[in-house]
Design an enzyme around this catalytic site. Structure first.
Site, PDB file in Angstrom:
ATOM      1  N   THR A  17      63.370  55.273  77.864  1.00 11.11           N
ATOM      2  CA  THR A  17      64.001  54.269  78.726  1.00 11.11           C
ATOM      3  C   THR A  17      64.878  53.371  77.873  1.00 11.11           C
ATOM      4  O   THR A  17      64.429  52.839  76.848  1.00 11.11           O
ATOM      5  CB  THR A  17      62.935  53.408  79.433  1.00 11.11           C
ATOM      6  OG1 THR A  17      62.088  54.252  80.214  1.00 11.11           O
ATOM      7  CG2 THR A  17      63.582  52.372  80.344  1.00 11.11           C
ATOM      8  N   LEU A  18      66.120  53.212  78.275  1.00 14.86           N
ATOM      9  CA  LEU A  18      67.069  52.408  77.514  1.00 14.86           C
ATOM     10  C   LEU A  18      66.698  50.926  77.601  1.00 14.86           C
ATOM     11  O   LEU A  18      66.532  50.381  78.693  1.00 14.86           O
ATOM     12  CB  LEU A  18      68.491  52.621  78.046  1.00 14.86           C
ATOM     13  CG  LEU A  18      69.632  52.200  77.137  1.00 14.86           C
ATOM     14  CD1 LEU A  18      69.715  53.107  75.912  1.00 14.86           C
ATOM     15  CD2 LEU A  18      70.952  52.219  77.891  1.00 14.86           C
ATOM     16  N   TRP A  19      66.568  50.307  76.458  1.00 12.52           N
ATOM     17  CA  TRP A  19      66.242  48.877  76.380  1.00 12.52           C
ATOM     18  C   TRP A  19      67.430  48.072  76.898  1.00 12.52           C
ATOM     19  O   TRP A  19      68.576  48.344  76.544  1.00 12.52           O
ATOM     20  CB  TRP A  19      65.957  48.508  74.925  1.00 12.52           C
ATOM     21  CG  TRP A  19      65.272  47.191  74.725  1.00 12.52           C
ATOM     22  CD1 TRP A  19      65.862  45.977  74.566  1.00 12.52           C
ATOM     23  CD2 TRP A  19      63.859  46.963  74.635  1.00 12.52           C
ATOM     24  NE1 TRP A  19      64.914  45.000  74.377  1.00 12.52           N
ATOM     25  CE2 TRP A  19      63.672  45.582  74.410  1.00 12.52           C
ATOM     26  CE3 TRP A  19      62.742  47.792  74.703  1.00 12.52           C
ATOM     27  CZ2 TRP A  19      62.409  45.011  74.273  1.00 12.52           C
ATOM     28  CZ3 TRP A  19      61.486  47.226  74.569  1.00 12.52           C
ATOM     29  CH2 TRP A  19      61.325  45.858  74.359  1.00 12.52           C
ATOM     30  N   LEU A  20      67.165  47.076  77.727  1.00 16.64           N
ATOM     31  CA  LEU A  20      68.246  46.244  78.246  1.00 16.64           C
ATOM     32  C   LEU A  20      68.798  45.359  77.124  1.00 16.64           C
ATOM     33  O   LEU A  20      68.067  44.981  76.209  1.00 16.64           O
ATOM     34  CB  LEU A  20      67.741  45.383  79.402  1.00 16.64           C
ATOM     35  CG  LEU A  20      67.426  46.152  80.688  1.00 16.64           C
ATOM     36  CD1 LEU A  20      66.687  45.281  81.684  1.00 16.64           C
ATOM     37  CD2 LEU A  20      68.705  46.707  81.311  1.00 16.64           C
ATOM     38  N   GLU A  49      60.222  41.694  86.844  1.00 11.66           N
ATOM     39  CA  GLU A  49      61.130  40.964  85.962  1.00 11.66           C
ATOM     40  C   GLU A  49      62.481  40.739  86.636  1.00 11.66           C
ATOM     41  O   GLU A  49      62.954  41.559  87.404  1.00 11.66           O
ATOM     42  CB  GLU A  49      61.365  41.751  84.653  1.00 11.66           C
ATOM     43  CG  GLU A  49      60.224  41.686  83.664  1.00 11.66           C
ATOM     44  CD  GLU A  49      59.103  42.662  83.981  1.00 11.66           C
ATOM     45  OE1 GLU A  49      57.997  42.505  83.435  1.00 11.66           O
ATOM     46  OE2 GLU A  49      59.341  43.590  84.800  1.00 11.66           O
ATOM     47  N   ASP A  59      51.336  49.691  91.826  1.00 11.90           N
ATOM     48  CA  ASP A  59      50.922  48.940  90.636  1.00 11.90           C
ATOM     49  C   ASP A  59      51.933  47.869  90.229  1.00 11.90           C
ATOM     50  O   ASP A  59      51.934  47.435  89.082  1.00 11.90           O
ATOM     51  CB  ASP A  59      50.695  49.918  89.474  1.00 11.90           C
ATOM     52  CG  ASP A  59      49.924  49.303  88.327  1.00 11.90           C
ATOM     53  OD1 ASP A  59      48.931  48.605  88.583  1.00 11.90           O
ATOM     54  OD2 ASP A  59      50.312  49.516  87.158  1.00 11.90           O
ATOM     55  N   ASP A  66      49.960  56.401  82.574  1.00 13.27           N
ATOM     56  CA  ASP A  66      51.374  56.432  82.943  1.00 13.27           C
ATOM     57  C   ASP A  66      51.871  57.876  82.988  1.00 13.27           C
ATOM     58  O   ASP A  66      51.430  58.718  82.200  1.00 13.27           O
ATOM     59  CB  ASP A  66      52.207  55.668  81.920  1.00 13.27           C
ATOM     60  CG  ASP A  66      52.285  54.175  82.231  1.00 13.27           C
ATOM     61  OD1 ASP A  66      51.688  53.737  83.222  1.00 13.27           O
ATOM     62  OD2 ASP A  66      52.941  53.458  81.451  1.00 13.27           O
ATOM     63  N   LYS A  71      57.643  57.090  76.384  1.00 15.90           N
ATOM     64  CA  LYS A  71      56.352  57.274  77.043  1.00 15.90           C
ATOM     65  C   LYS A  71      55.977  58.753  76.964  1.00 15.90           C
ATOM     66  O   LYS A  71      56.751  59.612  77.386  1.00 15.90           O
ATOM     67  CB  LYS A  71      56.411  56.814  78.498  1.00 15.90           C
ATOM     68  CG  LYS A  71      56.631  55.309  78.613  1.00 15.90           C
ATOM     69  CD  LYS A  71      56.442  54.779  80.021  1.00 15.90           C
ATOM     70  CE  LYS A  71      56.602  53.264  80.039  1.00 15.90           C
ATOM     71  NZ  LYS A  71      56.382  52.676  81.383  1.00 15.90           N
TER      72      LYS A  71
END
Length: 409
Positions: free
Chosen positions: A222-225, A294, A289, A142, A123
């Site tokens: 941000t680390l992807w799960l 999830e 917001d 953002d 981002k």
């Protein structure tokens, strides 16, 4: 003494004994739980500062393998994370081998693949640290630094439900463009001496690109799960309508929580308490917001509420949007462990802890002082809200035990 009187006396003594025993056991259990909460708080404070280091000691595993193994249904990362500094260093420095437009959403982002095959979400910086976002509490672009700060607040609160985030500087010309997909590359442009891109998203416009300082762009990753943990999206029961003049039911019905409690997955399991934890978290960071959230798929309500997409936070330090706390003040319940942690963070401890936790991030200082002060002030409002509930309904009704044994085996 007559036999009948003796029997009555013995019965009374037995009742007193049972009640005394139950009371003592309850008190001992509560005291033990409180002591464990205090120990957990001190462990968190001791490991708060994360120095980004290049080496992983005592293991042949990659940083990505370790981070993937951390994920369980109720935590993204464990309480003890000696490898965290190495994982975050890898996120901030590993070579980018592919860059693409971001996944679905309303805001600009890019999907990067780092050396070793790890996906991260980038981002870009849109505002300077002292910029104040005016208007609605969910207004503006953002904020990349908000993602970094929210992750560290998640650590401090002991929730451990936010994916790992770290700041990163990228060179758009040498690191991104050579490995960018055609779809992403087509959104690049030059304004003055600055390289810019606008990506693809619902609100992405060529007239509103994110621009680097020359070629170097500040942002967050941000680390992807892990893919073995597919996500399921839910509408937040306290979501806004985002339509002028139209209120959501929770905004006018003070008994709304009673209706939520009768609806799956909030009628049993930990999800409603997760919603209230999240309300506290969002209020502290100023995030109004969270219209959806999830969890992991096929969880039957047992998965945690994952604290994804926290970038609409830290916009205006002078705005305390009390409606974010609606799940708390309408349901009037909160986890004992959350309550204990919040009390441990008052008197300036939260501000100090957050500042310390972010000190070694590559984009430090992550937050301006007004935002750090605002977090401390909002904490007092949360504590006051819980006190109003306990004054009305009593401590036993408001403070709820929900301690799940967690496994990282």
């Amino acid at each position: 003494m007559k036999l009948k009187q003796r029997v009555v006396l013995l019965a009374i003594l037995l009742v007193i004994f049972i009640f005394t025993k139950v009371f003592l056991i309850d008190n001992l259990d509560t005291s033990a739980a409180n002591r464990e909460d205090q120990r957990a708080f001190h462990r968190m404070m001791a490991g708060l500062r994360v120095e980004l280091v290049s080496k992983l000691d005592h293991t042949l595993q990659s940083p990505w393998e370790i981070a993937a193994q951390w994920v369980v249904p109720r935590e993204v990362y464990p309480e003890e994370t000696p490898e965290l500094g190495a994982i975050m260093h890898a996120m901030a420095t590993k070579k980018i081998i592919k860059a693409d437009v971001g996944y679905k959403g309303t805001q600009l982002k890019a999907l990067l693949i780092l050396e070793g095959g790890q996906k991260v979400v980038f981002k870009p910086k849109r505002y300077n640290r002292d910029y104040v976002v005016e208007g609605e509490p969910y207004a503006g672009y953002d904020r990349h630094n908000a993602e970094v700060a929210a992750f560290h607040l998640d650590r401090i609160l002991g929730f451990r439900r936010a994916p790992l985030v770290v700041g990163r500087f990228v060179n758009l010309r040498t690191e991104i463009k050579p490995v960018a997909t055609e779809q992403l590359l087509s959104t690049f442009l030059t304004i003055g001496n600055n390289t810019c891109f606008y990506g693809k998203c619902y609100y992405c416009r060529e007239t509103e690109p994110a621009c680097a300082d020359g070629d170097t762009m500040e942002g967050s990753v941000t680390l992807w799960l892990p893919d073995v943990w597919p996500l399921q999206k839910h509408r937040h029961p306290w979501g806004r309508t985002y339509r002028e003049g139209k209120l959501a039911r929770w905004e006018y019905d003070e008994s709304y929580c009673d209706a939520v409690k009768k609806t799956s997955p909030y009628d049993s399991g930990p999800r409603l308490l997760d919603i209230i934890d999240t309300a506290v978290f969002d209020y502290l960071i100023g995030n109004a917001d969270r219209h959806h959230y999830e969890s992991f798929q096929d969880d039957e309500g047992a998965s945690m509420l994952i604290l994804l997409d926290n970038a609409k936070s830290f916009g205006n330090p002078s705005l305390d949007e009390r409606s974010i706390l609606a799940p708390l003040y309408q349901c009037c319940i909160i986890r004992v462990s959350t309550w204990n942690r919040l009390n441990s963070l008052k008197n300036g401890v939260l501000k100090s802890a957050l500042k310390s936790a972010m000190a070694h991030d590559p984009i430090s200082p992550v937050l301006s002082d007004p935002h750090l002060d605002a977090v401390d002030q909002r904490l007092l409002s949360v504590l006051a809200t819980v006190k109003q509930c306990t004054d009305q309904f009593g401590m036993d009704a408001v403070l709820v035990e929900d301690r799940m044994p967690l496994s990282h085996l």
